[in-house]
Design an enzyme around this catalytic site. Structure first.
Site, PDB file in Angstrom:
ATOM      1  N   GLN A  45      -4.090  -1.808   9.685  1.00  0.00           N
ATOM      2  CA  GLN A  45      -3.964  -3.106   9.017  1.00  0.00           C
ATOM      3  C   GLN A  45      -4.513  -4.213   9.911  1.00  0.00           C
ATOM      4  O   GLN A  45      -4.132  -4.312  11.076  1.00  0.00           O
ATOM      5  CB  GLN A  45      -2.494  -3.371   8.674  1.00  0.00           C
ATOM      6  N   LYS A  60       0.845  -1.201   0.000  1.00  0.00           N
ATOM      7  CA  LYS A  60       0.000   0.000   0.000  1.00  0.00           C
ATOM      8  C   LYS A  60       0.881   1.253   0.000  1.00  0.00           C
ATOM      9  O   LYS A  60       0.572   2.231  -0.679  1.00  0.00           O
ATOM     10  CB  LYS A  60      -0.952  -0.030   1.204  1.00  0.00           C
ATOM     11  N   ASP A 115     -10.427   3.585   4.543  1.00  0.00           N
ATOM     12  CA  ASP A 115     -10.502   2.146   4.320  1.00  0.00           C
ATOM     13  C   ASP A 115     -11.929   1.620   4.527  1.00  0.00           C
ATOM     14  O   ASP A 115     -12.236   0.488   4.171  1.00  0.00           O
ATOM     15  CB  ASP A 115      -9.539   1.447   5.287  1.00  0.00           C
TER      16      ASP A 115
END
Lengths: 277, 277
Positions: A97, A53, A120
């Protein structure tokens, strides 16, 4: 007849080209879009994801800040870190994450992210906005699925979409987005009885279950559109590609399907967040 | 065979008895649960609803504050009123009676309600929490539907529930709640093709479409469970009761089905909000 292969790389490359020029415009206004990624512990797969990412950000000119926290961290300490990033005006997006280590309350940590920086799409507030059609940052993989369908001009309106899986960042939001696109939506899961019978009705089938090669071709209707959102170990999807290949009229490969568009969507959300300032 | 009539009055009476004693306990701690209802303009049906809710509060010892605002009000003025109620610690729940006059942005007004005081379950944040199973105040009618199913020991897990309607306070949240109860859930709406074919698969069918007597018995599977969440003019539901009566194994009447449990749920949420202080 061979199915159309829904190539996510093509879609993501086009998105990235567009984002590059938007980032340039932002920089002319002295705004540098910035994504903060939080990694807790040393899970090698998670490290790889975060690195990927970060690289994708770099590629289009987004700054990325990596926050690497020790595995012994408590939930409260993690929330404190998130709140510092919430308060920092130079950060436009925050990505935690997952999975986080088991002793941490992941949901509580997710919920600590400001909806405005939840690029996200993991918070319940962001999900609610998505479902009500008033949000900016739907969960990235669900959003990628809609982007692929739109890119290939596959009609959604009035179609019966069957989603296999109901996780907060995959099955639920993809069901919500498809419903907002006027599909009739069925959400299936581990407790579903007669799954094959229900899948047989699907004009569009979404694999979002997290079980490698779970969805079988003989469960599907001839001509179905199949999108595989699975990301199991070893780059294996939720769909048994081989058996579905001869049945589907269009299908995403794994890798090279939903995955790259998911990452491009994360970048898009970060840029959008910077533009909204 | 005649269907079981799912009597909402029985369910709501039991709930109210329980709430009465909880309100007494609260009062011993000098807490008086208080619901603020906001009515904009002079729609006679809305006035009736607000009066009914006020009376229901009275019945179990909840204080109700009626805020009656002029029809000429702007969206911003309405939001200011809501924010005053948000800030008032003596108010435990806020209900904005809808529909509001057309010149007001209803969604923006709903969103102004603090999630903690959103006892009617209208905010996107409250919806998100409901969908993720971490909320306290699901939308009242959807919650009433689950309560009726539970009261009558009707199994939900693994069953196929078909919801007709997708509004933010009815179709979407009832789909979310049924999914959390482990049903396989299909959400249908005005753009659904072959509705009858899809309804035929439903073990549980929810009328949440807002069209009087829309759902026909010959669209349904023999032995289906039918819950009618419709509230059309003249106390008419979304289900054609007559034609469904001979098909269903259980059915809610209108009136006396989902309606009374909806109101009891609103009271329950207000008490819960006061208890959480």
């Amino acid at each position: 007849m061979k199915p159309i292969i829904l190539d996510g790389t093509v879609v993501s490359n086009e998105m990235k080209a567009n984002l590059k020029s938007r980032v340039k415009l932002l920089k002319q206004r002295d705004v540098v879009p910035c994504l903060a990624t939080i990694l807790v512990g040393d899970n090698p797969a998670s490290e790889t994801y975060v690195r990927m990412k970060g690289k994708a950000c770099e590629e289009i000119g987004i700054k990325s800040v990596r926050v690497h926290l020790p595995i012994e961290l408590t939930t409260n300490e993690l929330i404190n870190s998130i709140e510092r990033l919430n308060a920092d005006p130079s950060i436009h997006g925050i990505l935690l994450q997952h999975p986080v280590p088991e002793h941490i309350n992941e949901r509580q940590a997710f919920e600590a992210i400001n909806t405005e920086k939840d690029v996200d799409g993991v918070t319940s507030s962001g999900y609610g906005q998505t479902a009500f059609g008033i949000g900016h940052f739907p969960s990235c993989t669900p959003s990628a699925i809609i982007k692929i369908l739109n890119y290939y001009n596959i009609p959604i309106k009035g179609k019966h979409a069957v989603v296999v899986g109901r996780s907060p960042i995959l099955g639920k939001p993809v069901s919500a987005l498809l419903l907002n696109e006027d599909a009739t939506v069925t959400t299936c899961h581990s407790k579903t009885e007669n799954l094959a019978e229900i899948l047989k009705m699907g004009d569009i089938v979404i694999g979002a279950v997290g079980r490698p090669e779970f969805i079988q071709g003989d469960w599907l209707k001839k001509g179905v559109i199949v999108l595989d959102a699975g990301y199991n170990k070893g780059n294996i999807g939720d769909v048994d590609y081989k058996s579905c290949y001869g049945i589907a009229s269009a299908i995403t490969p794994v890798p090279g399907g939903v995955g790259p568009v998911t990452i491009a969507t994360l970048l898009e959300h970060t840029v959008l967040s910077a533009e909204n300032l």
